[in-house]
Design a protein around this motif. Structure first.
Motif, mmCIF file in Angstrom:
data_model
loop_
_atom_site.group_PDB
_atom_site.id
_atom_site.type_symbol
_atom_site.label_atom_id
_atom_site.label_comp_id
_atom_site.label_asym_id
_atom_site.label_seq_id
_atom_site.Cartn_x
_atom_site.Cartn_y
_atom_site.Cartn_z
ATOM 1 N N ARG A 1 0.700 -1.116 0.000
ATOM 2 C CA ARG A 1 -0.051 -0.054 -0.165
ATOM 3 C C ARG A 1 1.056 1.276 -0.201
ATOM 4 N N THR A 2 1.998 1.170 0.736
ATOM 5 C CA THR A 2 2.901 2.284 0.705
ATOM 6 C C THR A 2 3.279 2.559 -0.703
ATOM 7 N N LYS A 3 3.762 1.535 -1.577
ATOM 8 C CA LYS A 3 4.282 1.822 -2.615
ATOM 9 C C LYS A 3 3.286 2.303 -3.803
ATOM 10 N N LEU A 4 1.906 1.813 -3.550
ATOM 11 C CA LEU A 4 0.884 2.251 -4.243
ATOM 12 C C LEU A 4 0.676 3.916 -4.046
ATOM 13 N N PHE A 5 0.769 4.388 -2.850
ATOM 14 C CA PHE A 5 0.734 5.747 -2.716
ATOM 15 C C PHE A 5 1.665 6.457 -3.351
ATOM 16 N N MET A 6 2.867 6.067 -2.901
ATOM 17 C CA MET A 6 4.157 6.561 -3.390
ATOM 18 C C MET A 6 4.124 6.774 -5.050
ATOM 19 N N ASP A 7 3.616 5.609 -5.802
ATOM 20 C CA ASP A 7 3.770 5.591 -7.222
ATOM 21 C C ASP A 7 2.388 6.631 -7.610
ATOM 22 N N THR A 8 1.423 6.649 -7.210
ATOM 23 C CA THR A 8 0.036 7.256 -7.648
ATOM 24 C C THR A 8 -0.104 8.721 -7.301
ATOM 25 N N LEU A 9 0.344 8.962 -6.185
ATOM 26 C CA LEU A 9 0.281 10.409 -5.539
ATOM 27 C C LEU A 9 1.543 11.144 -5.446
ATOM 28 N N ASP A 10 2.677 10.478 -6.220
ATOM 29 C CA ASP A 10 3.874 11.185 -6.111
ATOM 30 C C ASP A 10 4.246 11.773 -4.956
ATOM 31 N N VAL A 11 4.215 11.224 -3.758
ATOM 32 C CA VAL A 11 4.688 11.401 -2.298
ATOM 33 C C VAL A 11 6.030 10.771 -2.006
ATOM 34 N N ASP A 12 6.571 11.187 -0.854
ATOM 35 C CA ASP A 12 7.676 10.411 -0.340
ATOM 36 C C ASP A 12 7.089 9.221 0.429
ATOM 37 N N GLU A 13 8.113 8.464 0.906
ATOM 38 C CA GLU A 13 7.738 7.199 1.658
ATOM 39 C C GLU A 13 7.371 7.604 3.058
ATOM 40 N N ARG B 1 -4.612 15.119 -6.414
ATOM 41 C CA ARG B 1 -3.680 14.279 -7.005
ATOM 42 C C ARG B 1 -4.455 12.726 -7.270
ATOM 43 N N ALA B 2 -5.199 12.441 -6.040
ATOM 44 C CA ALA B 2 -5.763 11.245 -6.259
ATOM 45 C C ALA B 2 -7.022 11.049 -7.250
ATOM 46 N N ARG B 3 -7.939 12.116 -7.133
ATOM 47 C CA ARG B 3 -8.733 12.291 -8.076
ATOM 48 C C ARG B 3 -8.493 12.514 -9.491
ATOM 49 N N ASP B 4 -7.218 13.206 -9.948
ATOM 50 C CA ASP B 4 -6.876 13.200 -11.132
ATOM 51 C C ASP B 4 -6.232 11.845 -11.739
ATOM 52 N N TYR B 5 -5.485 11.185 -10.929
ATOM 53 C CA TYR B 5 -5.189 9.817 -11.108
ATOM 54 C C TYR B 5 -6.378 9.038 -11.560
ATOM 55 N N LEU B 6 -7.495 8.988 -10.587
ATOM 56 C CA LEU B 6 -8.584 8.237 -11.004
ATOM 57 C C LEU B 6 -9.452 8.540 -11.997
ATOM 58 N N GLU B 7 -9.421 9.783 -12.282
ATOM 59 C CA GLU B 7 -10.133 10.112 -13.536
ATOM 60 C C GLU B 7 -9.491 9.856 -14.860
ATOM 61 N N GLU B 8 -8.020 9.874 -14.640
ATOM 62 C CA GLU B 8 -7.253 9.561 -16.039
ATOM 63 C C GLU B 8 -7.507 8.000 -16.182
ATOM 64 N N GLN B 9 -7.460 7.074 -15.191
ATOM 65 C CA GLN B 9 -7.588 5.679 -14.991
ATOM 66 C C GLN B 9 -9.152 5.446 -15.863
ATOM 67 N N ALA B 10 -10.009 6.175 -15.302
ATOM 68 C CA ALA B 10 -11.348 6.069 -15.766
ATOM 69 C C ALA B 10 -11.443 6.404 -17.142
ATOM 70 N N ARG B 11 -10.493 7.407 -17.952
ATOM 71 C CA ARG B 11 -10.791 7.647 -18.990
ATOM 72 C C ARG B 11 -10.101 6.549 -20.063
ATOM 73 N N LYS B 12 -9.092 5.995 -19.568
ATOM 74 C CA LYS B 12 -8.271 5.029 -20.290
ATOM 75 C C LYS B 12 -9.079 3.874 -20.469
ATOM 76 N N GLY C 1 -6.541 2.368 2.452
ATOM 77 C CA GLY C 1 -5.981 1.288 1.811
ATOM 78 C C GLY C 1 -5.997 1.346 0.291
ATOM 79 N N ASN C 2 -6.807 2.557 -0.212
ATOM 80 C CA ASN C 2 -6.958 2.813 -1.667
ATOM 81 C C ASN C 2 -6.962 4.259 -1.963
ATOM 82 N N LEU C 3 -6.883 4.414 -3.124
ATOM 83 C CA LEU C 3 -6.925 5.945 -3.734
ATOM 84 C C LEU C 3 -8.387 6.465 -3.455
ATOM 85 N N GLU C 4 -9.340 5.771 -3.735
ATOM 86 C CA GLU C 4 -10.773 6.175 -3.457
ATOM 87 C C GLU C 4 -10.888 6.901 -2.208
ATOM 88 N N GLU C 5 -10.382 6.012 -1.131
ATOM 89 C CA GLU C 5 -10.599 6.464 0.184
ATOM 90 C C GLU C 5 -9.863 8.009 0.366
#
Length: 539
Positions: free
Chosen positions: A362-374, A416-427, A386-390
């Motif tokens: 989960r830590t890696k998920l947030f680091m990769d999708t939200l572009d935040v440090d560890e 950032r979370a909403r932008d990522y989710l919207e991009e995933q939904a578009r794709k 536990g996920n980006l929707e939350e």
């Protein structure tokens, strides 16, 4: 031999003797005799005649009579056994359709062949009556314990004399180490009673879990009286067993009552079961508590129940693992049978390693999708995200409650979370259209772009395709094969679609297509609601 020359009283005495020997109603034997004599008379006077014989139950005198039935003029098929109303006027004053004209005929002489045939009929009828009596007797005793004597052994199956019949104790129903000799007394559980061509079959068992329950009922008066109830039994016949009990009297300890003074009661059951070790466990309505009791003598640190999957995870200290599993998995297998759940056992070290792996994932998920440090990613995971929707749609106050998070940080993370989710939904929507998903399905309420993509990969591209799906195909479920629970993966299971939600969506699609009348659905829903209310009221 003429029937008139026979000793008439001897006929009744013979019937009574046969009935007494076979333990059946004497009247059934006399009825069989009447049928036997009627057959002999038909062979003498002609099979097309309706000859009936009546034996007086007091004197034993046999009366032979020819019977003709009054029928309509155009219904006469057998002139020897039927006659018209006009013909019947010669015998009856006011004949009606269905009346019978009875003429007494002379008794017949029973030749050797007729006597032999009559004997076979008599024996057959008596045998059938005896079988019916045996079936009725043992059917009522199904589920109880019976005492018998070993009569013989056939191919490993033991034939047991149980008084008014025989029972069969199959090889797989015997406790492994048991061996019997002819004449040995044996106690068994009546598992089943069936009607078969060769007569009623009484199937016995000494391995059935209910055999143990019935033994305890015999040894423990509180169980017989209903003060203590046996809720569940699990057995490894001849080796070990677990029995769950509950007391309806707060002053009586169910375990202590079953054990008895110095173990006298449980020891009597153990002796009958060839030394089978018995764990007596207090039953509890709470599944987790009951499972902890069922896994005794092992200690349990933690219990996690997945009610939907019917599985349960149990965490035990490292040194308790072998005790919890038991020899050849016996302890956990019996606990599983007792609770009706699939049990996964792991050590504290294994559970800790799994938690660490989930934390890292989960830590890696947030680091990769939200572009935040560890550190920031770990803070989010530690707080239960536990996920980006939350993160994207949670109340801002929950993010602000994390140490070091201010309004600017919380707003940026959610953006950032909403932008990522919207991009995933578009794709996902773009991929679904490329795979041929029609607009009718895209516009269907309740399906996200990711769900549409998953459906398209499974060949579901139109609203008609979706309407033909079963709810379990979408949400997933469990089936049982050969006693083992098997997981059925659902197309939309990864999106946390429940069985009820899947059913609602499928039915909505069918209504939209005109396959189902919505008024009928409402009527069915009302009927189900009424049924549930009735059941609750009866309960």
């Amino acid at each position: 031999m003429a029937i008139t020359s026979a000793n008439q009283l001897e006929l009744l005495q013979t019937a009574e003797a046969v009935a007494r020997e076979k333990m059946i109603d004497p009247d059934l034997v006399i009825q069989a005799m009447e049928e036997t004599l009627a057959r002999a008379a038909k062979s003498r006077y002609g099979s097309e005649l309706d000859i009936r014989v009546n034996i007086d139950r007091k004197t034993g005198r046999a009366t032979f009579a020819r019977v003709r039935t009054v029928v309509e003029d155009d219904q006469v098929e057998n002139h020897h056994a039927q006659l018209t109303v006009k013909q019947a006027k010669n015998y009856l004053a006011n004949p009606q359709i269905g009346d019978e004209v009875i003429d007494e005929v002379p008794p017949v002489d029973l030749g050797r062949i007729a006597a032999q045939s009559g004997k076979q009929v008599l024996l057959q009828r008596v045998r059938e009556a005896e079988r019916d009596r045996q079936y009725e007797e043992f059917r009522d005793r199904k589920g109880s314990i019976i005492n018998g004597v070993v009569k013989r052994e056939e191919y490993g199956n033991v034939i047991v004399d149980v008084g008014r019949g025989e029972g069969i104790l199959r090889r797989n129903e015997k406790i492994g180490r048991e061996a019997y000799r002819i004449g040995d007394r044996i106690r068994c559980f009546i598992k089943d009673v069936r009607r078969e061509v060769r007569g009623p079959q009484v199937f016995l068992s000494r391995t059935d879990p209910q055999f143990m329950a019935e033994l305890f009922k015999m040894e423990v008066p509180e169980i017989y009286d209903g003060i203590i109830e046996i809720k569940a039994v699990a057995r490894d016949p001849g080796s070990r067993a677990k029995i769950a009990v509950i007391s309806y009297d707060n002053s009586i300890d169910p375990v202590g009552a079953c054990v008895g003074m110095r173990g006298s009661r449980v020891q009597a059951v153990v002796n009958e079961l060839q030394g089978e070790k018995i764990d007596i466990i207090p039953w509890n309505q709470d599944q987790a508590t009951f499972l902890v009791n069922a896994l005794q003598p092992a200690e349990v640190s933690k219990v996690v129940i997945d009610e939907e999957a019917g599985k349960i995870e149990v965490v035990v200290p490292d040194e308790q693992l072998s005790l919890a599993i038991g020899r050849r998995g016996q302890n956990v297998r019996l606990a599983s049978q007792l609770t009706g759940l699939d049990i996964d056992i792991m050590t504290e070290a294994e559970e800790s390693a799994r938690r660490q792996a989930e934390f890292a994932e989960r830590t890696k998920l947030f680091m990769d999708t939200l572009d935040v440090d560890e550190m920031m990613a770990q803070l989010l995971v530690s707080e239960g995200f536990g996920n980006l929707e939350e993160v994207a749609y949670v109340e801002v106050d929950e993010l602000l409650s994390i140490d070091g998070f201010d309004e600017g940080t919380a707003a940026e993370l959610q953006a950032r979370a909403r932008d990522y989710l919207e991009e995933q939904a578009r794709k996902a929507l773009e991929n679904a259209r490329k795979m041929g998903v029609e607009e009718s399905l895209i516009n269907f309420e309740g399906l996200t772009p990711q769900m549409l993509e998953a459906l398209a990969k499974d060949g579901i591209k139109t609203l008609e395709d979706f309407a033909t799906c079963a709810d379990w195909e979408l949400a997933g479920g469990w089936t049982t094969e050969n006693g083992q629970r098997k997981k059925d993966e659902g197309i939309l299971e990864a999106f946390d679609v429940s069985l009820e939600e899947a059913q609602t969506m499928v039915m909505t699609a069918r209504v939209m297509l005109g396959w189902v009348d919505p008024t009928e659905m409402e009527a069915e829903a009302e009927d189900e609601a009424d049924d549930s209310e009735t059941e609750e009221a009866e309960a």
